[in-house]
Design a protein around this motif. Sequence first.
Motif, PDB file in Angstrom:
ATOM      1  N   HIS A  14      17.141  13.340 -21.047  1.00 12.74           N
ATOM      2  CA  HIS A  14      17.738  13.028 -22.343  1.00 12.74           C
ATOM      3  C   HIS A  14      19.269  13.060 -22.312  1.00 12.74           C
ATOM      4  N   ASN A  15      19.841  12.817 -21.161  1.00 13.88           N
ATOM      5  CA  ASN A  15      21.297  12.802 -20.991  1.00 13.88           C
ATOM      6  C   ASN A  15      21.972  14.100 -21.460  1.00 13.88           C
ATOM      7  N   ARG A  16      21.226  15.180 -21.454  1.00 15.63           N
ATOM      8  CA  ARG A  16      21.764  16.478 -21.890  1.00 15.63           C
ATOM      9  C   ARG A  16      21.493  17.583 -20.872  1.00 15.63           C
ATOM     10  N   TYR A  17      20.382  17.478 -20.167  1.00 16.90           N
ATOM     11  CA  TYR A  17      19.969  18.536 -19.249  1.00 16.90           C
ATOM     12  C   TYR A  17      19.722  17.947 -17.863  1.00 16.90           C
ATOM     13  N   ILE A  18      19.864  18.799 -16.879  1.00 18.04           N
ATOM     14  CA  ILE A  18      19.628  18.410 -15.489  1.00 18.04           C
ATOM     15  C   ILE A  18      18.437  19.206 -14.977  1.00 18.04           C
ATOM     16  N   VAL A  19      17.481  18.489 -14.406  1.00 17.44           N
ATOM     17  CA  VAL A  19      16.283  19.113 -13.842  1.00 17.44           C
ATOM     18  C   VAL A  19      16.395  19.082 -12.326  1.00 17.44           C
ATOM     19  N   SER A  20      16.219  20.253 -11.715  1.00 18.01           N
ATOM     20  CA  SER A  20      16.309  20.346 -10.260  1.00 18.01           C
ATOM     21  C   SER A  20      15.135  21.184  -9.740  1.00 18.01           C
ATOM     22  N   GLN A  21      14.507  20.677  -8.699  1.00 18.91           N
ATOM     23  CA  GLN A  21      13.342  21.369  -8.139  1.00 18.91           C
ATOM     24  C   GLN A  21      13.787  22.495  -7.209  1.00 18.91           C
ATOM     25  N   ILE A  22      13.106  23.640  -7.341  1.00 23.82           N
ATOM     26  CA  ILE A  22      13.322  24.761  -6.444  1.00 23.82           C
ATOM     27  C   ILE A  22      11.974  25.137  -5.811  1.00 23.82           C
ATOM     28  N   HIS A  23      12.008  26.084  -4.882  1.00 29.50           N
ATOM     29  CA  HIS A  23      10.802  26.426  -4.134  1.00 29.50           C
ATOM     30  C   HIS A  23       9.701  26.975  -5.039  1.00 29.50           C
ATOM     31  N   SER A  24      10.091  27.759  -6.041  1.00 32.56           N
ATOM     32  CA  SER A  24       9.091  28.402  -6.891  1.00 32.56           C
ATOM     33  C   SER A  24       8.780  27.623  -8.162  1.00 32.56           C
ATOM     34  N   GLY A  25       9.433  26.473  -8.383  1.00 28.86           N
ATOM     35  CA  GLY A  25       9.192  25.687  -9.579  1.00 28.86           C
ATOM     36  C   GLY A  25      10.333  24.722  -9.810  1.00 28.86           C
ATOM     37  N   PHE A  26      10.995  24.799 -10.970  1.00 33.51           N
ATOM     38  CA  PHE A  26      12.162  23.965 -11.234  1.00 33.51           C
ATOM     39  C   PHE A  26      13.072  24.694 -12.224  1.00 33.51           C
TER      40      PHE A  26
ATOM     41  N   MET B 269      29.817  33.699 -12.342  1.00 32.31           N
ATOM     42  CA  MET B 269      28.793  33.937 -13.370  1.00 32.31           C
ATOM     43  C   MET B 269      28.125  32.601 -13.725  1.00 32.31           C
ATOM     44  N   PRO B 270      27.250  32.091 -12.865  1.00 28.57           N
ATOM     45  CA  PRO B 270      26.663  30.758 -13.105  1.00 28.57           C
ATOM     46  C   PRO B 270      25.619  30.738 -14.223  1.00 28.57           C
ATOM     47  N   ASN B 271      25.107  31.880 -14.612  1.00 27.10           N
ATOM     48  CA  ASN B 271      23.990  31.889 -15.553  1.00 27.10           C
ATOM     49  C   ASN B 271      24.405  31.998 -17.018  1.00 27.10           C
ATOM     50  N   VAL B 272      25.656  32.375 -17.295  1.00 30.05           N
ATOM     51  CA  VAL B 272      26.074  32.656 -18.666  1.00 30.05           C
ATOM     52  C   VAL B 272      27.187  31.695 -19.058  1.00 30.05           C
ATOM     53  N   SER B 273      27.033  31.073 -20.240  1.00 30.14           N
ATOM     54  CA  SER B 273      28.050  30.151 -20.740  1.00 30.14           C
ATOM     55  C   SER B 273      29.205  30.933 -21.353  1.00 30.14           C
ATOM     56  N   LEU B 274      30.245  30.231 -21.793  1.00 26.51           N
ATOM     57  CA  LEU B 274      31.420  30.885 -22.352  1.00 26.51           C
ATOM     58  C   LEU B 274      31.124  31.584 -23.672  1.00 26.51           C
ATOM     59  N   ASN B 275      30.122  31.123 -24.397  1.00 24.37           N
ATOM     60  CA  ASN B 275      29.762  31.781 -25.653  1.00 24.37           C
ATOM     61  C   ASN B 275      28.619  32.775 -25.498  1.00 24.37           C
ATOM     62  N   GLY B 276      28.281  33.116 -24.262  1.00 26.11           N
ATOM     63  CA  GLY B 276      27.270  34.131 -24.012  1.00 26.11           C
ATOM     64  C   GLY B 276      25.842  33.637 -23.970  1.00 26.11           C
ATOM     65  N   LYS B 277      25.611  32.352 -24.111  1.00 25.09           N
ATOM     66  CA  LYS B 277      24.265  31.786 -24.071  1.00 25.09           C
ATOM     67  C   LYS B 277      23.891  31.417 -22.623  1.00 25.09           C
ATOM     68  N   PRO B 278      22.589  31.296 -22.332  1.00 26.11           N
ATOM     69  CA  PRO B 278      22.190  30.948 -20.956  1.00 26.11           C
ATOM     70  C   PRO B 278      22.538  29.508 -20.603  1.00 26.11           C
ATOM     71  N   ILE B 279      22.869  29.297 -19.348  1.00 23.57           N
ATOM     72  CA  ILE B 279      23.132  27.952 -18.819  1.00 23.57           C
ATOM     73  C   ILE B 279      21.903  27.408 -18.104  1.00 23.57           C
ATOM     74  N   ILE B 280      21.155  28.293 -17.445  1.00 24.48           N
ATOM     75  CA  ILE B 280      20.031  27.889 -16.600  1.00 24.48           C
ATOM     76  C   ILE B 280      18.749  28.525 -17.125  1.00 24.48           C
ATOM     77  N   LEU B 281      17.704  27.728 -17.227  1.00 28.91           N
ATOM     78  CA  LEU B 281      16.362  28.224 -17.532  1.00 28.91           C
ATOM     79  C   LEU B 281      15.455  27.909 -16.346  1.00 28.91           C
ATOM     80  N   THR B 282      14.708  28.907 -15.884  1.00 31.23           N
ATOM     81  CA  THR B 282      13.843  28.746 -14.712  1.00 31.23           C
ATOM     82  C   THR B 282      12.379  28.703 -15.140  1.00 31.23           C
TER      83      THR B 282
END
Length: 607
Positions: free
Chosen positions: A427-439, A582-595
Amino acid sequence: MSDIIQLLPDAVANQIAAGEVVQRPASAVKELIENAIDAGADKIRLIVKDGGKSLIQVIDNGCGMSVTDARLCFERHATSKIRKAEDLFAIRTMGFRGEALASVAAIAHVELKTRRVEDELGTRIVIEGSDVVRQEPEALPAGTSISIKNLFYNIPARRNFLKSNPVEMRHIVDEFQRMALAYPDVFFTLHSEDQELFHLPGETLKQRIVHVFGNSYNQRLVPVQEETTIINLNGFIGKPEYAKKTRGEQYFFVNNRFVKDPYLNHAVVKAYEGILPADSFPLYVLFIEIDPAKIDINVHPTKTEIKYEDERAIYAILQSAVKRSLGRYNITPTLDFNQETGFSQMISPKPLEEITPPSITFNPDYNPFEGGRSGGGRQSAAIPQQWDTLYQITQKSQGEQLDLHGSDAAHSGEHMTSGGKRPFQLHNRYIVSQIHSGFILIDQHAAHERILFEQFRQQQESRQGASQQSLFPQTVTLNGSDFQLITDLLPDIRALGFQIREFGKHTFVVEGIPADLTAGVNEREVLERLLEDYKNNQAQLKLSRHEQLARSLARHAAIKPGMVLEAGDMAELIDRLFACEMPNVSLNGKPIILTFTLRELTERFER
């Protein structure tokens, strides 16, 4: 046991009072200019050095003082404005308590020079810490000149709490602007470090607003005028599209006295409801004229708060007046139910005898299926070749799977993350990337914000920000307060990659911008947004100066939601994100990555 309660000496009492009346150099500037206004001056000069710490001098051409008044004005509760308590409810002057000069004289070196028009000689008085060091006659021009030197010299702890010179100068400029707006017919000048920052001749209110804030404000103003039995209201409000993220340019004046009133501010904002962008504050410079008997201004030591006898009525009048002005000048859509305009454009201006009815002609032998020239004299549209191929899409097999990565073979295996998997966009908003345990699911805007923020912080520490030269340098003219702010922030702004230099009074030239900014951005808009965000964050977040600037620039430079990314851009974004601290936390304290793990998916699909 002996008595323990005793009267404080006058010098100590004055120093205590000074803590309420004179909080910083800007407070002394306010008191001195108000005294000049009360003296009937129409020319006022303000001279400042070292942000008011070394020198504050106000020179006016007012009525001046006699020898006795010049000596008595430095005593506590000595005033010419009131005689009895009832006078507090008939005040038309700026000052009335008689505390300002006594408080200033207790904490600084003060020199007073004054002469009345009818006197041949004036009076010069020098005071240090409430002690009169010298008093002598002197040949002086008519009017008064007061110099305050070494503010808080005898209270070191208080002096240490003062901010840097640029910060204190910003507060002085704010007070100066308020007095200049309150009295547009008075000539004002402001000199700092031997440079003239403001030169404001007597003029109309609109001209004064434009001269104080800049020529660009001439197109932003909408007049407001309302006369009632309760109050008289006049002034200007700003158009909604020019609203800012901070409250800096909002001024209420009650009987020409600047006041801070959240209740009346809410009335103005309520009038903008529906047309004001979210989290924005409109410009307004509004004057309320009211009977002094219906208000109480003796509420706060700084006299910026007022109690009203009927504040609900004032609220309603203010809201309706602002809303009507917005509608009158076509800022908000209006409907006129007294006029039907649906057929107004269909009425012909020709005389009735010249109007002829339309004629209709047709060919009864016209055949639309014949080629070539038709009987109607028009050439039929040519039938497109291979029209039957339009329906071949319906004959495609339904078993083909949708290719989320695109069918271009050149992409295969070329743009992958460090983990060897090719990402795709959702949806031109999120990036999906595959990892070993899922995505994993990545918010592209928040991720880029985090990357740029840490990059800008590193550039500020090393003072080596990458810059992109502008093809056509742009000049940016700011109001006095913002000019002082950007002067204070200039080293940190340059460390981010801006190539900027002063170019005359209140003007900068932007010759380059940070290389990470999107191509085609407006240098002026970027710089103004940077200042607005800095002022907004300074009021809400207790962050360092470097962090505030890096945060603001990262927010505006990051890719926006809805932006299409190529596979290579997505792969690079993921790799740079995981290289952050700090790759997991955005500047406003919200998550950047969901596993999302395979186990979770299996549990959801399991029957």
